[in-house]
Motif scaffolding. Sequence first.
Motif, mmCIF file in Angstrom:
data_model
loop_
_atom_site.group_PDB
_atom_site.id
_atom_site.type_symbol
_atom_site.label_atom_id
_atom_site.label_comp_id
_atom_site.label_asym_id
_atom_site.label_seq_id
_atom_site.Cartn_x
_atom_site.Cartn_y
_atom_site.Cartn_z
ATOM 1 N N ALA A 2 0.818 -1.212 0.000
ATOM 2 C CA ALA A 2 0.000 0.000 0.000
ATOM 3 C C ALA A 2 0.855 1.265 0.000
ATOM 4 C CB ALA A 2 -0.930 0.005 1.211
ATOM 5 N N GLU A 3 2.033 1.201 0.613
ATOM 6 C CA GLU A 3 2.900 2.376 0.666
ATOM 7 C C GLU A 3 3.382 2.774 -0.725
ATOM 8 O OE1 GLU A 3 3.427 -0.385 2.510
ATOM 9 O OE2 GLU A 3 3.021 0.296 4.535
ATOM 10 N N PHE A 4 3.427 1.821 -1.643
ATOM 11 C CA PHE A 4 3.950 2.073 -2.978
ATOM 12 C C PHE A 4 2.869 2.292 -4.029
ATOM 13 C CE2 PHE A 4 7.074 -0.935 -1.012
ATOM 14 C CZ PHE A 4 8.072 0.000 -0.783
ATOM 15 N N GLU A 9 5.438 5.298 -10.126
ATOM 16 C CA GLU A 9 6.432 4.291 -10.503
ATOM 17 C C GLU A 9 6.112 2.928 -9.899
ATOM 18 O OE1 GLU A 9 7.212 6.945 -8.550
ATOM 19 O OE2 GLU A 9 8.093 8.349 -9.948
ATOM 20 N N TYR A 10 4.871 2.715 -9.474
ATOM 21 C CA TYR A 10 4.507 1.517 -8.730
ATOM 22 C C TYR A 10 4.911 0.219 -9.441
ATOM 23 C CZ TYR A 10 1.784 -2.159 -6.549
ATOM 24 O OH TYR A 10 1.414 -3.330 -5.954
ATOM 25 N N GLU A 11 4.604 0.106 -10.710
ATOM 26 C CA GLU A 11 4.917 -1.136 -11.427
ATOM 27 C C GLU A 11 6.427 -1.385 -11.468
ATOM 28 O OE1 GLU A 11 2.955 -3.635 -12.373
ATOM 29 O OE2 GLU A 11 1.308 -2.512 -11.476
ATOM 30 N N THR A 12 7.204 -0.323 -11.639
ATOM 31 C CA THR A 12 8.662 -0.458 -11.644
ATOM 32 C C THR A 12 9.160 -0.891 -10.271
ATOM 33 O OG1 THR A 12 8.805 1.262 -13.335
ATOM 34 C CG2 THR A 12 10.828 0.755 -12.118
ATOM 35 N N ILE A 13 8.596 -0.325 -9.233
ATOM 36 C CA ILE A 13 8.972 -0.687 -7.862
ATOM 37 C C ILE A 13 8.626 -2.153 -7.599
ATOM 38 C CG2 ILE A 13 8.425 -0.287 -5.417
ATOM 39 C CD1 ILE A 13 8.016 2.700 -6.226
ATOM 40 N N LYS A 14 7.435 -2.551 -8.016
ATOM 41 C CA LYS A 14 6.995 -3.941 -7.829
ATOM 42 C C LYS A 14 7.938 -4.906 -8.557
ATOM 43 C CE LYS A 14 2.786 -6.669 -8.416
ATOM 44 N NZ LYS A 14 1.386 -6.621 -8.878
ATOM 45 N N SER A 19 12.327 -8.839 -8.520
ATOM 46 C CA SER A 19 13.665 -9.234 -8.973
ATOM 47 C C SER A 19 14.615 -9.465 -7.804
ATOM 48 C CB SER A 19 14.252 -8.165 -9.896
ATOM 49 O OG SER A 19 13.516 -8.081 -11.076
ATOM 50 N N LYS A 20 14.567 -8.576 -6.819
ATOM 51 C CA LYS A 20 15.454 -8.703 -5.668
ATOM 52 C C LYS A 20 15.147 -9.978 -4.881
ATOM 53 C CE LYS A 20 18.686 -7.184 -2.963
ATOM 54 N NZ LYS A 20 20.063 -7.085 -3.438
#
Length: 117
Positions: A2-4, A9-14, A19-20
Motif C-alpha cells: 500500500a505504501e507504494f 512508478e509503482y509497477e517499476t517498484i513492484k 527481482s530482488k
Amino acid sequence: MAEFEALPEYETIKEAIDSKLVEQKIEHDFFTDQEGRDFLLFRVADAPDVSHAFEDLEEQTDRAVDKALEERGLTRKDIQKAEPLEERVAAARAASKALDEARSPDRDIELSEVRSK
C-alpha cells in the motif's frame, strides 16, 4: 504494498522488489484482493531475509539518486531548498493520508476475520 501503490512508478517498484526477492531465492508472490489492493506474500520464516532485501533496495536507490545528482552538480539539500515548503508539506500530507488509509480499521478487521476462519 500500500505504501507504494500511490506512486506513479509503482509497477517499476513492484518489478524491482520481485527481482530482488528472486535474486535472494526468497519464495514470494503478489496477491491482489477483491478491492484491487496488492499484497506481498512470503513465509514468516523468511521475514528477516525480506527485510534485508528491502534494505538493500533502499541503499541501491539512495546510491543511484546521489550519483544522478552528482552528475548534475547537485546535492539532496539543493533539491530540498529548490522545492517550496508548501509543496513539501502537501506531499508529506498526501503520503501520510495514503498510509493512514492503507492502515484503516476496516482493513484490520477484514484481515482478522480471514485469519480466524
